[in-house]
Motif scaffolding. Structure first.
Motif, PDB file in Angstrom:
ATOM      1  N   ASP A 345      28.589  -5.809  -8.863  1.00  0.00           N
ATOM      2  CA  ASP A 345      29.370  -6.113  -7.659  1.00  0.00           C
ATOM      3  C   ASP A 345      28.581  -5.773  -6.409  1.00  0.00           C
ATOM      4  O   ASP A 345      28.703  -6.418  -5.370  1.00  0.00           O
ATOM      5  CB  ASP A 345      30.673  -5.293  -7.632  1.00  0.00           C
ATOM      6  N   LEU A 346      27.799  -4.692  -6.504  1.00  0.00           N
ATOM      7  CA  LEU A 346      27.065  -4.216  -5.333  1.00  0.00           C
ATOM      8  C   LEU A 346      25.771  -4.980  -5.109  1.00  0.00           C
ATOM      9  O   LEU A 346      25.114  -4.794  -4.091  1.00  0.00           O
ATOM     10  CB  LEU A 346      26.732  -2.720  -5.485  1.00  0.00           C
ATOM     11  N   TRP A 347      25.413  -5.809  -6.088  1.00  0.00           N
ATOM     12  CA  TRP A 347      24.094  -6.434  -6.069  1.00  0.00           C
ATOM     13  C   TRP A 347      23.739  -7.131  -4.749  1.00  0.00           C
ATOM     14  O   TRP A 347      22.647  -6.899  -4.203  1.00  0.00           O
ATOM     15  CB  TRP A 347      23.938  -7.385  -7.260  1.00  0.00           C
ATOM     16  N   PRO A 348      24.637  -7.926  -4.153  1.00  0.00           N
ATOM     17  CA  PRO A 348      24.278  -8.561  -2.871  1.00  0.00           C
ATOM     18  C   PRO A 348      23.950  -7.517  -1.799  1.00  0.00           C
ATOM     19  O   PRO A 348      22.994  -7.676  -1.039  1.00  0.00           O
ATOM     20  CB  PRO A 348      25.541  -9.337  -2.490  1.00  0.00           C
ATOM     21  N   HIS A 349      24.736  -6.457  -1.761  1.00  0.00           N
ATOM     22  CA  HIS A 349      24.488  -5.391  -0.787  1.00  0.00           C
ATOM     23  C   HIS A 349      23.157  -4.707  -1.048  1.00  0.00           C
ATOM     24  O   HIS A 349      22.421  -4.375  -0.135  1.00  0.00           O
ATOM     25  CB  HIS A 349      25.612  -4.345  -0.856  1.00  0.00           C
ATOM     26  N   ARG A 351      20.546  -5.927  -2.378  1.00  0.00           N
ATOM     27  CA  ARG A 351      19.449  -6.801  -1.967  1.00  0.00           C
ATOM     28  C   ARG A 351      19.214  -6.726  -0.463  1.00  0.00           C
ATOM     29  O   ARG A 351      18.101  -6.573   0.006  1.00  0.00           O
ATOM     30  CB  ARG A 351      19.719  -8.235  -2.390  1.00  0.00           C
ATOM     31  N   VAL A 352      20.321  -6.782   0.290  1.00  0.00           N
ATOM     32  CA  VAL A 352      20.178  -6.765   1.748  1.00  0.00           C
ATOM     33  C   VAL A 352      19.640  -5.421   2.226  1.00  0.00           C
ATOM     34  O   VAL A 352      18.723  -5.362   3.049  1.00  0.00           O
ATOM     35  CB  VAL A 352      21.533  -7.073   2.433  1.00  0.00           C
ATOM     36  N   ILE A 353      20.195  -4.327   1.700  1.00  0.00           N
ATOM     37  CA  ILE A 353      19.783  -3.016   2.198  1.00  0.00           C
ATOM     38  C   ILE A 353      18.322  -2.748   1.844  1.00  0.00           C
ATOM     39  O   ILE A 353      17.592  -2.121   2.605  1.00  0.00           O
ATOM     40  CB  ILE A 353      20.732  -1.886   1.687  1.00  0.00           C
ATOM     41  N   SER A 354      17.885  -3.267   0.686  1.00  0.00           N
ATOM     42  CA  SER A 354      16.477  -3.109   0.326  1.00  0.00           C
ATOM     43  C   SER A 354      15.604  -3.865   1.312  1.00  0.00           C
ATOM     44  O   SER A 354      14.554  -3.362   1.742  1.00  0.00           O
ATOM     45  CB  SER A 354      16.207  -3.616  -1.082  1.00  0.00           C
ATOM     46  N   ALA A 355      16.036  -5.056   1.681  1.00  0.00           N
ATOM     47  CA  ALA A 355      15.255  -5.853   2.629  1.00  0.00           C
ATOM     48  C   ALA A 355      15.197  -5.165   3.993  1.00  0.00           C
ATOM     49  O   ALA A 355      14.130  -5.043   4.599  1.00  0.00           O
ATOM     50  CB  ALA A 355      15.861  -7.244   2.765  1.00  0.00           C
ATOM     51  N   ILE A 356      16.363  -4.672   4.460  1.00  0.00           N
ATOM     52  CA  ILE A 356      16.393  -3.970   5.745  1.00  0.00           C
ATOM     53  C   ILE A 356      15.476  -2.744   5.686  1.00  0.00           C
ATOM     54  O   ILE A 356      14.707  -2.474   6.601  1.00  0.00           O
ATOM     55  CB  ILE A 356      17.839  -3.550   6.109  1.00  0.00           C
ATOM     56  N   GLY A 357      15.577  -2.012   4.594  1.00  0.00           N
ATOM     57  CA  GLY A 357      14.745  -0.818   4.422  1.00  0.00           C
ATOM     58  C   GLY A 357      13.273  -1.165   4.453  1.00  0.00           C
ATOM     59  O   GLY A 357      12.478  -0.483   5.096  1.00  0.00           O
ATOM     60  N   PHE A 358      12.920  -2.251   3.786  1.00  0.00           N
ATOM     61  CA  PHE A 358      11.515  -2.656   3.750  1.00  0.00           C
ATOM     62  C   PHE A 358      11.023  -2.986   5.160  1.00  0.00           C
ATOM     63  O   PHE A 358       9.975  -2.520   5.591  1.00  0.00           O
ATOM     64  CB  PHE A 358      11.351  -3.870   2.827  1.00  0.00           C
ATOM     65  N   VAL A 359      11.817  -3.774   5.884  1.00  0.00           N
ATOM     66  CA  VAL A 359      11.408  -4.181   7.236  1.00  0.00           C
ATOM     67  C   VAL A 359      11.294  -2.968   8.156  1.00  0.00           C
ATOM     68  O   VAL A 359      10.298  -2.799   8.869  1.00  0.00           O
ATOM     69  CB  VAL A 359      12.408  -5.205   7.821  1.00  0.00           C
ATOM     70  N   LEU A 360      12.312  -2.082   8.118  1.00  0.00           N
ATOM     71  CA  LEU A 360      12.300  -0.909   9.002  1.00  0.00           C
ATOM     72  C   LEU A 360      11.101  -0.017   8.727  1.00  0.00           C
ATOM     73  O   LEU A 360      10.411   0.427   9.638  1.00  0.00           O
ATOM     74  CB  LEU A 360      13.596  -0.101   8.839  1.00  0.00           C
ATOM     75  N   ASN A 361      10.841   0.222   7.429  1.00  0.00           N
ATOM     76  CA  ASN A 361       9.719   1.104   7.095  1.00  0.00           C
ATOM     77  C   ASN A 361       8.385   0.459   7.415  1.00  0.00           C
ATOM     78  O   ASN A 361       7.446   1.138   7.851  1.00  0.00           O
ATOM     79  CB  ASN A 361       9.783   1.506   5.623  1.00  0.00           C
ATOM     80  N   PHE A 362       8.324  -0.835   7.218  1.00  0.00           N
ATOM     81  CA  PHE A 362       7.094  -1.548   7.566  1.00  0.00           C
ATOM     82  C   PHE A 362       6.818  -1.414   9.074  1.00  0.00           C
ATOM     83  O   PHE A 362       5.719  -1.050   9.487  1.00  0.00           O
ATOM     84  CB  PHE A 362       7.218  -3.021   7.180  1.00  0.00           C
ATOM     85  N   LEU A 363       7.842  -1.677   9.869  1.00  0.00           N
ATOM     86  CA  LEU A 363       7.694  -1.562  11.324  1.00  0.00           C
ATOM     87  C   LEU A 363       7.336  -0.132  11.726  1.00  0.00           C
ATOM     88  O   LEU A 363       6.496   0.086  12.594  1.00  0.00           O
ATOM     89  CB  LEU A 363       8.991  -1.967  12.029  1.00  0.00           C
ATOM     90  N   ALA A 364       7.999   0.819  11.074  1.00  0.00           N
ATOM     91  CA  ALA A 364       7.754   2.222  11.403  1.00  0.00           C
ATOM     92  C   ALA A 364       6.300   2.586  11.151  1.00  0.00           C
ATOM     93  O   ALA A 364       5.634   3.183  11.996  1.00  0.00           O
ATOM     94  CB  ALA A 364       8.684   3.117  10.592  1.00  0.00           C
ATOM     95  N   ILE A 365       5.798   2.220   9.980  1.00  0.00           N
ATOM     96  CA  ILE A 365       4.418   2.581   9.643  1.00  0.00           C
ATOM     97  C   ILE A 365       3.442   1.820  10.536  1.00  0.00           C
ATOM     98  O   ILE A 365       2.459   2.367  11.014  1.00  0.00           O
ATOM     99  CB  ILE A 365       4.153   2.317   8.146  1.00  0.00           C
ATOM    100  N   TYR A 366       3.773   0.574  10.815  1.00  0.00           N
ATOM    101  CA  TYR A 366       2.903  -0.240  11.662  1.00  0.00           C
ATOM    102  C   TYR A 366       2.787   0.365  13.072  1.00  0.00           C
ATOM    103  O   TYR A 366       1.695   0.584  13.576  1.00  0.00           O
ATOM    104  CB  TYR A 366       3.450  -1.658  11.741  1.00  0.00           C
TER     105      TYR A 366
END
Lengths: 372, 303
Positions: A345-349, A351-366
């Motif tokens: 049931d949580l799977w869509p969430h 997926r999104v939170i993983s994507a947000i996390g990836f983008v935020l951490n990428f930007l942070a490290i960059y």
């Protein structure tokens, strides 16, 4: 690895030595979770209702007593003078008033219809809306009752009734606490995970300790991870404490799918900790970081579906809400705690939170690399 | 040991603030080298570049043969840096700070205890006290200990004696001399001219330019002119008069006396000129210039 453990040891030592942080981490969430859900309640009770009775008939009295016995209303004023009603609204003596016109009963009996007038103070939109809706409901009920009185004898009811019997699933008593507790817990997790970690990094900048650390063999990655991991772990402590409080105080049983909350929180904390790091890259004092954090916190909370449903927001706000990581945590918490959602049931969430996390951490490290 | 060649660094969006321009400096192995200059001269910027914390706009810095830009990782374990501002963890105790800095360099306090012994015995009574609660002098000592604990080859100290009382300052310089005897190359900056004589060699820096460098004696003997000194209660008028005399290069107030830099004139000529204007000047004497005189003379030349 040993260096990393040394840094972790140092961080934990500092965190546990700071009484303010300890209070912030342990006491504040518990207090807020205990108290806030009782206060942050949409249910509008104790609406002050005023009655202008120009009829003084039997039916008028029946209607008034009906209003009086509803738990939503409190009879605050009664008068037979038409002008007084608006004064009540003005002086906030009453939130709304109903005017029962002269010959109310008479026209109801003779002409088969009568009208009532309802005045509502709509300064507080929710209260006004709900107040008038409740009043309408009660008048409707009253209406049907008197119809039954009159049309008792005919065998066939010329106007068929449709009766709706509602059943509330997942939150059978429509208890707002059950709705609010998971949301407040989500906010608390965001505060510690994202903002405390940001403040901690900025503190090293502000006090200049980062300068001394930079001439040691500690690498940037070790430094950053040393900052983030403790708050990531503390996030779980707060989550556990929060779940305990919601069980003990608010009677919310987490059920067998409680592990799903932890799995989702792990991903969420990863994202929000990345946000904290991003924040710390653009601020150099704790005061600045606080102000920026406060700004984002308000947006996060108001546009997360915590208080108001996202579907009723204007399209631009909806877009922001769907980019807001807190939206997903609030929803996931409610899904698991109230509906016992499974990982599927949580799977869509997830997926999104993983994507947000990836983008935020990428930007942070960059941005971190670029600035040093 | 430290070689700085043609280093420039500017700040600001368009690089309009020049912090360092074409700095050349050479610190030899085992030397106690001083960088002398007023606030805002560029000392900290230069030190941050030497300690790999900042990238220069142009030029090359090597420390022990390693490039400060490319080999920063190797250099960081060979360098000990004590920033001008107290930069240790105020919420950790003296012992915790020291242990932390020892362990991240993969060493222990015991292993290099001989280096810090003299300083640490003074700190020992406060071992369990938080660093933030130490007095200014004690903080400096702790910072020095932490910078030394991994036995660095080069020790860089940014204004270690600023804000420290006179006795502690003297003590601090004695500690630095002892560390030098241990074979550690020391680069230290200071705004106090009177500390120049404690260095083996020094460089004078002002507005991002190296004015001169050499041994303290060498710098003093390089003073080109004669330096005269006089004391008078009417010092500002005396200065105004002396400045107008032909053959006076420069006149400035130095403490309570007036210093006059001149190549052509002698004591008698100055005394006569002042007497002619009715200024009661005491004895006009010829004196040996101090580092500060050298500094002021060089500054005068540049501007």
């Amino acid at each position: 690895m040993t260096t990393f453990l040394l840094i972790l040891k140092k961080e934990f030592r500092q965190i546990f030595r700071d009484p303010a942080i300890l209070r912030l981490i342990f006491l504040m969430p518990v207090m807020q979770l205990i108290l806030l859900p009782f206060a942050a309640d949409y249910e509008v009770k104790n609406i002050k209702v005023g009655i202008i009775d120009l009829d003084h008939s039997d039916y008028a009295r029946q209607l008034i007593s009906k209003l009086e016995h509803s738990s939503y209303f409190r009879l605050a004023a009664y008068s037979s003078d038409h002008h007084e009603g608006l004064e009540w609204l003005e002086s906030e003596k009453a939130d709304l008033f109903i005017e029962i016109p002269p010959r109310f009963e008479a026209s109801l009996i003779r002409e088969n219809k009568a009208s009532l007038q309802l005045f509502v103070n709509a300064v507080n939109g929710t209260k006004g809306n709900l107040g008038s809706a409740y009043t309408m409901g009660i008048i409707q009920q009253f209406n049907q009752e008197i119809r039954k009185d009159w049309f008792e004898f005919p065998k066939f009811n010329p106007e068929p009734f449709i009766t709706v019997i509602g059943t509330s699933l997942y939150n059978p008593y429509m208890d707002y606490q059950r709705f609010m507790v998971p949301g407040i817990l989500a906010v608390l997790l965001t505060m510690t995970g994202g903002f405390l970690s940001a403040l901690n990094i900025v503190k090293e900048k502000e006090l200049g300790t980062i300068e001394q650390l930079n001439v040691t063999p500690i690498s940037k990655i070790q430094f950053i991870l040393g900052k983030l991991v403790p708050f990531w772990l503390l996030g779980f402590v707060i989550l556990t404490l929060g779940l305990l409080v919601s069980y003990v105080v608010h009677g919310i049983q987490p059920g067998t799918n409680i592990g799903n909350i932890y799995i989702f929180a792990a991903l969420y904390l990863l994202a929000i900790v990345g946000f904290g790091l991003l924040l710390s890259n653009f601020t150099s004092t704790q005061q600045q970081a606080m102000m920026v954090a406060f700004f984002f916190m308000l947006i996060f909370i108001l546009l997360s579906g915590l208080y108001t449903t996202i579907e009723s927001m204007p399209p631009w706000a909806r877009k922001i809400a769907y980019l807001n990581p807190l939206t997903y945590l609030v929803d996931a918490m409610r899904m698991v705690l109230l509906k016992g959602a499974t990982l599927r049931d949580l799977w869509p969430h997830i997926r999104v939170i993983s994507a947000i996390g990836f983008v935020l951490n990428f930007l942070a490290i960059y941005t971190y690399r670029k600035r040093s | 040991m430290i070689s700085v060649s043609d280093i420039s660094k500017s700040f600001g969006k368009k690089g309009e603030i020049k912090a360092l321009s074409h700095i050349n400096m050479e610190v030899r192995e085992g030397e106690l080298f001083g960088l002398l200059g007023p606030d805002g001269a560029g000392k900290t910027t230069l030190f941050r570049i030497v300690t790999t914390l900042m990238l220069p706009d142009s030029g090359l810095v090597t420390v022990g043969g390693y490039n400060a830009v490319k080999d920063f990782k190797i250099l960081r374990s060979k360098l000990g840096y004590m920033p001008g501002r107290f930069s240790l963890y105020q919420d950790l105790t003296v012992a915790e700070n020291l242990t932390f800095y020892a362990s991240i360099f993969n060493t222990t306090i015991e292993a290099n205890y001989h280096l810090i012994r003299d300083i640490y015995v003074q700190l020992e009574p406060f071992k369990a006290r938080r660093a933030g609660a130490l007095s200014g002098g004690m903080k400096q000592k702790l910072a020095l200990c932490c910078a030394l604990i991994h036995k660095p080859e080069v020790l860089v100290l940014d204004e270690p004696t600023t804000g420290v009382d006179a006795v502690s300052r003297k003590e601090f310089w004695q500690m630095l001399r002892r560390l030098k005897d241990e074979g550690i190359t020391i680069l230290v900056s200071t705004p106090y001219m009177d500390e120049a004589s404690m260095c083996d060699r020094l460089a004078l820096i002002q507005q991002g330019l190296i004015l001169d460098q050499g041994t303290p004696d060498g710098l003093v003997s390089g003073f080109p002119d004669r330096l005269l000194s006089l004391a008078t209660p009417d010092i500002y008028r005396a200065k105004a008069i002396v400045e107008k005399i032909d053959g006076v290069d420069d006149a400035y107030i130095f403490g309570e006396s007036l210093h006059i830099k001149t190549a052509a004139l002698n004591e008698k000529a100055i005394a006569a000129a002042l007497a002619a204007h009715g200024v009661a000047a005491g004895e006009v004497r010829s004196i040996l210039p101090s580092i500060e005189d050298v500094f002021l003379a060089k500054m005068h030349d540049v501007s």
